[in-house]
Each structure stands twice: as structure tokens, then as C-alpha cells.
Write a protein that holds these residues in place. Structure first.
Motif, short mmCIF file in Angstrom:
data_model
loop_
_atom_site.label_atom_id
_atom_site.label_comp_id
_atom_site.label_asym_id
_atom_site.label_seq_id
_atom_site.Cartn_x
_atom_site.Cartn_y
_atom_site.Cartn_z
N LEU A 1 -12.32 17.83 35.21
CA LEU A 1 -12.06 17.54 36.80
C LEU A 1 -12.57 16.29 37.20
CD1 LEU A 1 -14.13 20.78 37.83
CD2 LEU A 1 -11.64 20.64 37.51
N TYR A 2 -13.32 15.48 36.44
CA TYR A 2 -13.68 13.96 36.81
C TYR A 2 -12.37 13.30 36.69
CZ TYR A 2 -15.79 9.46 36.59
OH TYR A 2 -15.90 7.62 36.60
N GLY A 3 -11.53 13.67 35.91
CA GLY A 3 -10.23 12.89 35.77
C GLY A 3 -9.29 13.27 36.93
N ILE A 4 -9.29 14.46 37.21
CA ILE A 4 -8.41 14.85 38.45
C ILE A 4 -8.98 14.33 39.64
CG2 ILE A 4 -7.79 16.96 39.64
CD1 ILE A 4 -7.81 18.76 36.94
N LYS A 5 -10.02 14.40 40.08
CA LYS A 5 -10.79 13.84 41.16
C LYS A 5 -10.32 12.20 41.26
CE LYS A 5 -15.01 15.49 40.26
NZ LYS A 5 -16.31 15.88 40.63
N ASN A 6 -10.59 11.58 40.33
CA ASN A 6 -10.24 10.34 40.15
C ASN A 6 -8.85 10.13 39.82
OD1 ASN A 6 -13.24 9.03 40.83
ND2 ASN A 6 -13.54 10.49 39.22
N LYS A 7 -7.89 10.86 39.56
CA LYS A 7 -6.59 10.58 39.41
C LYS A 7 -6.47 9.59 38.06
CE LYS A 7 -4.47 11.88 43.75
NZ LYS A 7 -5.68 12.70 44.14
N LEU A 8 -7.30 9.82 37.22
CA LEU A 8 -7.20 8.97 36.09
C LEU A 8 -6.05 9.05 35.39
CD1 LEU A 8 -10.77 9.48 34.34
CD2 LEU A 8 -10.17 7.72 36.11
N PRO A 9 -5.22 7.87 34.98
CA PRO A 9 -3.93 7.86 34.18
C PRO A 9 -4.38 8.17 32.64
CG PRO A 9 -4.48 5.59 34.65
CD PRO A 9 -5.58 6.47 35.35
N LEU A 10 -3.37 8.98 31.77
CA LEU A 10 -3.37 9.19 30.64
C LEU A 10 -2.92 7.87 29.87
CD1 LEU A 10 -4.19 10.64 28.20
CD2 LEU A 10 -2.28 12.19 28.43
N ASN A 11 -3.59 7.02 29.65
CA ASN A 11 -3.15 5.52 29.18
C ASN A 11 -3.19 5.33 27.55
OD1 ASN A 11 -2.19 4.47 31.91
ND2 ASN A 11 -4.26 3.75 32.19
N LEU A 12 -4.25 6.38 27.13
CA LEU A 12 -4.50 6.33 25.45
C LEU A 12 -3.15 6.84 24.78
CD1 LEU A 12 -6.75 5.66 23.64
CD2 LEU A 12 -7.35 7.92 23.51
N PRO A 13 -2.71 5.94 24.01
CA PRO A 13 -1.51 6.66 23.40
C PRO A 13 -1.80 7.72 22.75
CG PRO A 13 -1.72 4.21 23.16
CD PRO A 13 -3.15 4.81 23.68
N ARG A 14 -0.90 8.84 22.57
CA ARG A 14 -0.74 9.95 21.94
C ARG A 14 -0.86 9.74 20.37
NH1 ARG A 14 4.57 13.34 21.65
NH2 ARG A 14 4.29 14.41 19.87
N THR A 15 -1.62 10.17 19.66
CA THR A 15 -1.63 10.08 18.09
C THR A 15 -0.53 11.09 17.49
OG1 THR A 15 -3.93 9.49 18.17
CG2 THR A 15 -2.91 10.55 16.03
N LYS A 16 0.30 10.67 16.65
CA LYS A 16 1.31 11.16 16.19
C LYS A 16 1.06 11.04 14.50
CE LYS A 16 5.12 10.39 19.47
NZ LYS A 16 6.41 9.85 19.68
N GLY A 17 0.89 12.09 13.92
CA GLY A 17 0.40 12.12 12.55
C GLY A 17 -1.16 12.01 12.26
N SER A 18 -1.79 11.34 11.15
CA SER A 18 -3.17 11.57 11.06
C SER A 18 -3.82 10.78 11.93
CB SER A 18 -3.28 11.36 9.55
OG SER A 18 -4.89 11.47 9.34
N GLU A 19 -4.88 11.15 12.66
CA GLU A 19 -5.68 10.26 13.56
C GLU A 19 -6.75 9.61 12.61
OE1 GLU A 19 -7.84 8.17 16.28
OE2 GLU A 19 -5.71 9.10 16.39
N TYR A 20 -6.84 10.22 11.29
CA TYR A 20 -8.08 9.66 10.36
C TYR A 20 -7.39 8.42 9.94
CZ TYR A 20 -9.48 14.45 10.21
OH TYR A 20 -10.00 15.83 10.41
N HIS A 21 -6.12 8.04 9.86
CA HIS A 21 -5.54 6.91 9.53
C HIS A 21 -5.38 5.75 10.67
CE1 HIS A 21 -3.58 9.27 6.11
NE2 HIS A 21 -4.70 9.06 5.88
N ASN A 22 -6.06 6.11 11.71
CA ASN A 22 -5.75 5.16 13.02
C ASN A 22 -7.18 4.49 13.24
OD1 ASN A 22 -5.55 4.17 15.51
ND2 ASN A 22 -4.71 6.13 16.60
N SER A 23 -7.23 3.07 13.25
CA SER A 23 -8.26 2.49 13.24
C SER A 23 -8.56 1.84 14.62
CB SER A 23 -8.14 1.06 12.24
OG SER A 23 -7.26 0.40 12.61
#
Length: 456
Positions: A373-395
Motif C-alpha cells: 500500500l505504501y507503493g500505491i499511496k506514493n505511486k512508486l514506479p517499478l524501476n528495479l529491472p525484472r530478473t530473468k533466469g537465476s537471481e542467485y547469479h545476479n550481483s
């Protein structure tokens, strides 16, 4: 049912006693058995509980750093309010009537009561025009032990219910705990009893690990979903006792095995419309869902102890062990903290994969909804890139805190937690986590003895 209908149902049931419970800060149910006469009186006057239930830890050791409850308060009674809508009959306990209660009408205890907190955030959500529909799933390990046998062996080398890694195994589900236990099987009892207890399970199967099961509880309004989750954990343990089994929801009992999750599925609705689904948008993700995800991602590092409240919680965050380890999201991706499931209008939802099975359901659901709800109230944009594949290999994405101490210090230094949950609750909760860390640092562990006792 209204009050009169509940009274009539109890009076006609033939039961002489009633059981009720409240959840403490760790999500442990603390309850009493009372007479029918006392129950009828309590509907009007409430039920007294020594306020120590919010002034001690899960082992009944009294906090020395809290103000809502402590020696300086003299430990007076706090009065709990029965929620008559929670009436159930316990099928494995002669259909004994059971109720949940909370401290919604108590000035002091109400400020720190987990169920009361969730009710407050739920009401905020409804006031914004959204109906929060949630569901919990749990993994839990099962052992051929009794409480006494565990104490006798100092909790070392408990015997799993079944050996080997048998995920989704029909064979292992049909294995009785011992030849002396007659049918029905343990898994059949769980399915039947919880259906009769109005904690319906969508599915139950073995998971990867020795003697581990996973259960998915059917979705419902967020408060009902949390009630079901709390009752499921206690109910599993009680049913397991009857079969000569100990069930554990510990986040990570063995460093060589995956841990136990407590994932949260959630969506916001308006009548028959799933507000997370929009077929005109990429990946069927509505703008509301994107704001909701952005809010959870933003708040997560500030409120992690709400999802990971124990020392052991942080042992579960291991790459390659089916647990999330970073602030991340993806579509149908089980390596990320948040998993979007976007199959259809009916099923589109967000799965928060951060909490372990050890998390207090009221607090983990409250944290999920409040941060979304915090994100909705503040209309936060979804700027973090979506992870495709394994997040374990994302640094690149922010990793979770490594210990309860680190996570608690971050929560204490942030203003986000107070904004989401109120200063009274946050102050109390942080102090209980500081206490938990202090208890751990003062103890000599088996690891230390094995490493240093002889050689150093």
C-alpha cells in the motif's frame, strides 16, 4: 454469525468448556480453557490475560527492555476481546469450541498485539477501496520424536519421519510413522481435520528434504488468511503429537537441507475484479500491481525482521536452496524475493517469498500489505529491472541482511517502519528482537565447543 447466534450455537452444542487463544509477538498461540459460563460473561466483559504475554519471549523469559509489559508495570491483566466470527470446533479434540481473540479494545496491549495491527492495516486497505485476498503456504519438517525424547537428546540428531530427498513423492506420503500406528495416515488426518476445522488446504505434498511436507492454505480475506495460518501451525503440531510425530516450522534446522518457507500469496480486489490483472498491459500486470511491487521492494530492507524474526531465520537465506536472498522480483521466478504469477484474471497475484515458516503470520501479512500500500499511496514506479533466469547469479541487487542484529539495526534506524506500523508497535517489536539477539550472543554453542574446546 451475530452474537446471539453464537451464544445459541454454544449453548446447544452440549460442550461445557471452550478454548480460546491470542497470538503473542512471535506468533505463538497463548490460550486458556474456560467454562461455558465464563465464556458467556467474557463476551460482554472481555477475558483477562496477564500482560506478560507481550512481555516475554517464546521460552517465557521476561524482557528487561520493554515498557508496555515489564516488572515496572506490575504485570496487570490486559483484557482480550473474543472475535465471535472465529468460532470453530476442534475435530481432533472432541469438537471442542474454539475462538481467537485480540486486544483491539485494550489501550496498552492493543498497541503491540499482532492481530490488532493486521486489523488496522486491513481497514486502511479497505478504506482505499481494495479488498485484500491473501493465502499462506508452509513447509515443515516432521520427526519420529516426542517432546520428552527431544529434550533427552538435547535436540541433537532428531529422527526424520522418512529418509531421503523425496519431493512430490506419493510413496513417502503413504509411509506410516511406525508399524504401530493404524490408518488413517498422517497426511490423510491433516487434510481431513483441517477441512473440518475450516482451515481448508488446497494441496499437501512432500518437499525436498527428509520428512518435509508443504501445505498450501486456500485463499481468503487477509485477516481470515492470517487466522488460518496461525491455526494451521498449532493444529499440525497437535495432530502430529497424536501420531508420535514432532512437526517443526523452524526456518533452517539442518545446514545441509533446504529451509522451511512461509510464502505469502496476495492480490487486491474490487468486487469480482482482480485489480492486479490488466490484459491490456505487458505481462498482464496492472499499474496498481507495479506500484504494489515497488512498495514492497522499497520497504523490504527497512522491515526485514517482520519476515525473518529469529536468529535462525537468516540461515535460510542461502543461494541455491530455494530461498530468496536479495531485493528482487520476477515473473514465475522462484529465485527472487517477489514472484509475479500472471496466468489469468482469477489467478494473477504476487507471491512474497521472503518469510520463513517461523515468521508470525499476522506480522508477515501486515508487512506485505502495508509495504504494498505504501507503493500505491506514493505511486512508486517499478524501476528495479525484472530478473530473468537465476537471481542467485545476479550481483547487482541489494542482498538481505546477514543477521537478525543487522536487520534490526536497519529497522531501528529507518523511519519507514514507524510510518507503516506506528511508533508504539515498532518500538516494542525492535526491543524484542534486540532481546532475541542478546540471548543468542550470551550462549556458548555446540559449534564453539567442537571448534575450540580441545585444540585452542
Amino acid at each position: 454469525m451475530n452474537e446471539q447466534e453464537v451464544i445459541q450455537k454454544i449453548e446447544s452444542s452440549g460442550c461445557h468448556n471452550i478454548k480460546f487463544a491470542v497470538a503473542d509477538i512471535d506468533g505463538v498461540l497463548r490460550g486458556k480453557m474456560i467454562s461455558k459460563e465464563k465464556f458467556l460473561k467474557a463476551i460482554k466483559e472481555g477475558l483477562g490475560f496477564c500482560n506478560v504475554i507481550f512481555g516475554w519471549d517464546m521460552n517465557d523469559n521476561c524482557y528487561d527492555n520493554t515498557t508496555v509489559s515489564g516488572w515496572d508495570t506490575g504485570y496487570p491483566d490486559a483484557f482480550a476481546t473474543l472475535d465471535l466470527n472465529t468460532l470453530r470446533h476442534i475435530p481432533w479434540n472432541d469438537n471442542l469450541p474454539f475462538f481467537l481473540a485480540d486486544f483491539s479494545l485494550s489501550k496498552d496491549a492493543g498497541g503491540v498485539c499482532p492481530r490488532t495491527l493486521l486489523k488496522k492495516i486491513r481497514q486502511e486497505c479497505i478504506g482505499m477501496g481494495y479488498t485484500p485476498i491473501f493465502a499462506k503456504e508452509f513447509e515443515f519438517f516432521n520427526f519420529k520424536e516426542t517432546p520428552q525424547s527431544l529434550y533427552d537428546k538435547s535436540f541433537v540428531n532428531p529422527q526424520p519421519l522418512t529418509p531421503g530427498m523425496f519431493g512430490y513423492s506419493l510413496l513417502r506420503m503413504s509411509t506410516p510413522p511406525s508399524p504401530a500406528v493404524a490408518p488413517p495416515l498422517y497426511i490423510d488426518l491433516l487434510m481431513k481435520h483441517f477441512a473440518d476445522f475450516h482451515v481448508p488446504l488446497e494441496g499437501l505434498h512432500t518437499e525436498t528434504g527428509n520428512g518435509v511436507y508443504e501445505a498450501a492454505i486456500d485463499h481468503a480475506d487477509i485477516l481470515e488468511a492470517a487466522d488460518r495460518a496461525v491455526l494451521f501451525k498449532t493444529g499440525v503440531k497437535e495432530i502430529a503429537y497424536s501420531q508420535g510425530i514432532i512437526a517443526s516450522f523452524m526456518a533452517k534446522w539442518n545446514s545441509n537441507l533446504p529451509g522451511c518457507s512461509g510464502h505469502i500469496h496476495q492480490s487486491l480486489w474490487n468486487g469480482e475484479t482482480n485489480l492486479f490483472f490488466d490484459e491490456a498491459m505487458d505481462d498482464n500486470m496492472s499499474e496498481l500491481l507495479k506500484h504494489y511491487i515497488a512498495g514492497q521492494l522499497y520497504c523490504l530492507p527497512h522491515i526485514l525482521p517482520m519476515f525473518a524474526p529469529t536468529i535462525n531465520s537468516y540461515k535460510r537465506y542461502v543461494e541455491g536452496a530455494w530461498a530468496s536472498t536479495s531485493v528482487s522480483w520476477g515473473i514465475e521466478n522462484r529465485t527472487t524475493a517477489l514472484r509475479v504469477i500472471n496466468h489469468s484474471h482469477i489467478s494473477t497475484r504476487l507471491e512474497t517469498r521472503v518469510p520463513g515458516a517461523d515468521a508470525n503470520p499476522y506480522l508477515s501479512l501486515a508487512a506485505s500489505l502495508a509495504s504494498g500500500l505504501y507503493g500505491i499511496k506514493n505511486k512508486l514506479p517499478l524501476n528495479l529491472p525484472r530478473t530473468k533466469g537465476s537471481e542467485y547469479h545476479n550481483s547487482t541487487n541489494q542482498k538481505f541482511h546477514k543477521t537478525l542484529h543487522e536487520a534490526t539495526e536497519a529497522m531501528k534506524a529507518s523511519g519507514i517502519a514507524g510510518e507503516l506500523f506506528g511508533d508504539t508497535f515498532v518500538d516494542h517489536f525492535i526491543k524484542t528482537r534486540e532481546w532475541e539477539w542478546r540471548q543468542f550472543t550470551q550462549k556458548v554453542t555446540d559449534w564453539e565447543l567442537k571448534r575450540y574446546f580441545e585444540i585452542i
